[in-house]
Scaffold this motif. Structure first.
Motif, PDB file in Angstrom:
ATOM      1  N   GLN A 182      -7.395  -6.598  10.165  1.00  0.00           N
ATOM      2  CA  GLN A 182      -7.708  -6.875  11.692  1.00  0.00           C
ATOM      3  C   GLN A 182      -7.648  -8.573  12.031  1.00  0.00           C
ATOM      4  OE1 GLN A 182     -11.581  -4.916  11.891  1.00  0.00           O
ATOM      5  NE2 GLN A 182     -10.954  -3.153  12.850  1.00  0.00           N
ATOM      6  N   SER A 183      -6.735  -8.713  12.807  1.00  0.00           N
ATOM      7  CA  SER A 183      -6.706 -10.227  13.111  1.00  0.00           C
ATOM      8  C   SER A 183      -7.217 -10.737  14.518  1.00  0.00           C
ATOM      9  CB  SER A 183      -5.124 -10.452  13.298  1.00  0.00           C
ATOM     10  OG  SER A 183      -4.662  -9.841  14.538  1.00  0.00           O
ATOM     11  N   ASP A 215      -2.451  -4.860  15.797  1.00  0.00           N
ATOM     12  CA  ASP A 215      -2.212  -5.013  14.204  1.00  0.00           C
ATOM     13  C   ASP A 215      -1.686  -3.910  13.752  1.00  0.00           C
ATOM     14  OD1 ASP A 215      -3.648  -7.577  14.169  1.00  0.00           O
ATOM     15  OD2 ASP A 215      -5.475  -6.676  13.930  1.00  0.00           O
TER      16      ASP A 215
END
Length: 709
Positions: A553-554, A621
């Motif tokens: 998860q960015s 993502d």
């Protein structure tokens, strides 16, 4: 107090009531009425529990009314007249309700499944018993208009409620053109109580679905289930202290997948020590009849906590329910045997649990996935001051390769001006650094059914989670957290608005080395209109550092709006549709939710839930997956204890399909029963996405409760 006058016309009145269930005014005048908050319980002959309020049977009972609303017009007399009667014999407490209603067409109930009763969603009556008169713990028995039973165990003055607690008791209801009537019999053997006192705390409640009204006999409470504000029930004679032992042998015949049929024998038993203390044993308990957990879409990096439904733990679930549970009974898997001691000694509640589990062996490789383990748990909770407690919990898990231990101190304080203070401090092993392996919180709150606000400070050590989760449940660690919340509900007196609910939550935390971890703001508004339409909305803004997100998860922030439109959502039968959109930690998404519950026929109920989430994959993502979850359940009730239940759910991202079907007959509920069950669980193989593993189980179980003195 005057005794009920015996008149020659009693039998004639009873016959008239039997024909039309009308309780005449002369009968009400015949009954003794005493001051609010105190009710005498006199001896009568054993009653036949059939819903007929016969003057000849209840003639030595005491009747009272004067119910007061807690919702929507707090402090005002109930809009509909309710009379309650209480009496006893050598073995049972009897309670009768006369629920008059000016418009019989307004009566509403739909639930027929035991232990799923709603306080506000249906027409029903409630009996709350504080059998130790400590203002902290109680039993609650609820019956709706369809005679569906719900029994609860309540702790911490109403803040902890366990609806998986079960007991053996009787009820019956009747309805006519003037309202409806309920009779309840609570065997003294089914509950624990103090043999040293001749009075119990008590409250009687009534809910009216269409007006969303809740009224209690003992005054305008601060909140529902507030045990410390209950009235008093004074017995003419002490309940008998001697209680029978209960032995529940069972036999189960089952087939798993295509393997050979197998038979399993097991035993559960309860041995009373006194009227307020008992020991339990279980040998090879069968938990196969426990329905599977409902799927949830989880965007957080920690596991979901599920409720405990297994019978062996039903007496102690609420007692162990503190904010940070160092004992989470679902950590105990396949039990070989277990022993339990539970009750109250003086002003101390005591619970001790020991269980030995089987090793979990992989059927394909014969490798041991989980070794055999021994669990030992001890809990003491001492009454202090007025409706306040101090508790101690000690837990140990021991297996061939190691040992985990946890020790917890907690308190729950009721202070003047509706102020509540609570706190907890717990330590775990193994580990050399005490601070890394300990945690705790302090909280102060002011709360009623109308408003709530609190401030809480929490600290969890940086190496605490793994230790706790060996025996308990902790979703995260390494945090210093500050959170507060404000909630407010009101019921407008004019206009089309029926109820407004607002909630505002704020949270911020840091790691133990003082780095910002996350902060969250949540706003929620719900409105209910007189035409039964509800409109609501939520907004969540959540910032998280990398250590608070799943791998892959960015996005560091979540900004989500959730809008909902419903019909009849305050009652059992209802429908709602919701739409949420925004950004999660995976990326940009939109989601649709649908839920509905209704009865196409009188004895058949259907419920459906759907949750769908779709990502914009150009701005999300790689780990973001579109997902659909469908849940459908149906119940067919031929009688309250002869039923068919079907529960099925499907989750698209894991291609998981689960089906659960049950034919049940409880000939002496809840423990004497015959069940025929089928379950099917298909799960996608994570290593080979096109492959699935199927698990099928068919079994028949017969159990019978024997009561021996």
């Amino acid at each position: 107090m005057n005794n009920v006058q015996t008149v020659q016309s009693n039998d004639r009145i009873a016959d008239k009531m039997k024909n039309n269930l009308y309780v005449p005014v002369v009968f009400l005048l015949m009954m003794s009425v005493i001051s609010a908050r105190t009710l005498s319980v006199r001896l009568i002959q054993p009653l036949t529990i059939d819903g007929w309020i016969r003057p000849a049977e209840w003639q030595n009972a005491v009747m009272d009314s004067c119910f007061v609303q807690i919702e929507p017009d707090k402090g005002k007399p109930a809009s509909q007249k309710t009379y309650v009667l209480a009496a006893m014999d050598a073995f049972n407490l009897y309670v009768g309700f006369v629920c008059l209603n000016s418009d019989i067409g307004e009566l509403s109930a739909g639930n027929r499944q035991r232990d799923l009763g709603s306080l506000t969603g249906e027409d029903g009556v409630m009996l709350l018993l504080d059998t130790f008169q400590d203002g902290r713990s109680a039993y609650l028995f609820h019956v709706n208009l369809l005679n569906t039973q719900t029994d609860l165990r309540i702790e911490h003055n109403g803040s902890s409620i366990d609806n998986n607690w079960d007991a053996e008791w009787l009820s019956a209801v009747r309805k006519d053109t003037n309202g409806w009537y309920a009779e309840i019999a609570i065997p003294f053997k089914s509950i624990k109580y103090s043999s040293s006192i001749i009075s119990w705390g008590v409250n009687f409640g009534r809910s009216l679905a269409r007006s969303n009204e809740i009224a209690w006999w003992s005054g305008a409470l601060e909140d529902n289930y507030r045990i410390s504000e209950a009235g008093e029930m004074v017995f003419e004679q002490k309940p008998k202290e001697r209680r029978p032992s209960v032995w529940i042998p069972y036999t189960s015949l089952y087939q798993e997948n295509d393997e050979a049929w197998q038979m399993v024998l097991g035993l559960d038993g309860e041995i009373p020590v006194t009227s307020d203390l008992a020991g339990n044993i279980t040998i090879n308990p069968d938990f196969a009849s426990v329905e599977g957990d409902q799927e949830e879409i989880n965007i957080d990096p920690w596991e979901i906590e599920y409720p405990e439904k297994r019978p062996f733990f039903r007496d102690v679930n609420a007692l162990f329910d503190v904010r940070y549970n160092v004992f989470y009974s679902r950590r105990i898997g396949d039990i070989f045997h277990g022993e339990k001691l539970y009750g109250k000694i003086g002003g101390v509640q005591v619970a001790g649990v020991y269980a030995r589990t089987h090793a979990l062996i992989n059927q394909e490789t014969n490798a041991i996935e989980l070794p055999r383990a021994n669990f030992s748990v001890l809990r003491f909770q001492k009454d202090i001051l007025s409706s306040s407690t101090v508790g101690i919990t000690a837990v140990e898990k021991r297996w061939s390769d190691g040992t985990n231990r946890a020790f917890s101190l907690d308190t729950d304080m009721r202070l003047p001006f509706q102020i509540y203070a609570s706190g907890q401090l717990f330590f775990t092993t193994p580990g050399k650094d005490v601070l890394e392996h300990s945690g705790g919180f302090i909280r102060i709150a002011r709360e009623t059914n109308e408003y709530h606000y609190h401030l809480r400070l929490t600290s969890l050590g940086s190496a605490l989670k793994d230790n706790v989760n060996s025996t308990g449940y902790l979703s995260y660690d390494d945090v210093i957290e500050l959170d507060c919340a404000v909630e407010y509900s009101c019921w407008p007196k004019a206009g089309s608005l029926k109820k407004i609910g607002y909630e505002s939550d704020y949270k911020i935390d840091w790691t133990q080395d003082r780095n910002l971890g996350r902060y969250e703001i949540k706003q929620s508004l719900e409105t209910y209109f007189s035409n039964r339409v509800s409109v609501g909305g939520d907004f969540v803004y959540d910032y998280r550092g990398a250590n608070w997100r799943k791998d892959g998860q960015s996005h560091s922030t979540k900004r989500v709006f959730d809008l909902a439109l419903g019909y009849n959502t305050l009652e059992w039968s209802h429908a709602e549709i919701s739409y949420e959109f925004g950004q999660t930690f995976d990326g940009i998404f939109g989601g649709l939710g649908v839920s509905a519950r209704f009865k196409p026929l009188k004895q058949i109920s259907l419920a459906y839930e759907m949750e769908s989430r779709r990502y914009d994959h150009t701005r999300s993502d790689p780990i973001a997956q579109d997902v659909n979850v469908h849940i459908l359940s149906s119940d067919i009730y031929f009688t309250p204890d002869l039923f068919i239940r079907v529960f099925t759910q499907y989750r698209s991202d894991s291609d998981r399909y689960y089906l659960y079907g049950l034919i049940g007959y409880r000939y002496r509920p809840p423990d004497s029963a015959v069940y025929l069950n089928y379950s099917y669980d298909r799960i996608e193989n994570e290593l080979e996405p096109l492959d699935t593993s199927d698990q099928r189980l068919v079994f028949m179980k017969i159990s019978h409760a024997f009561h021996w003195l």
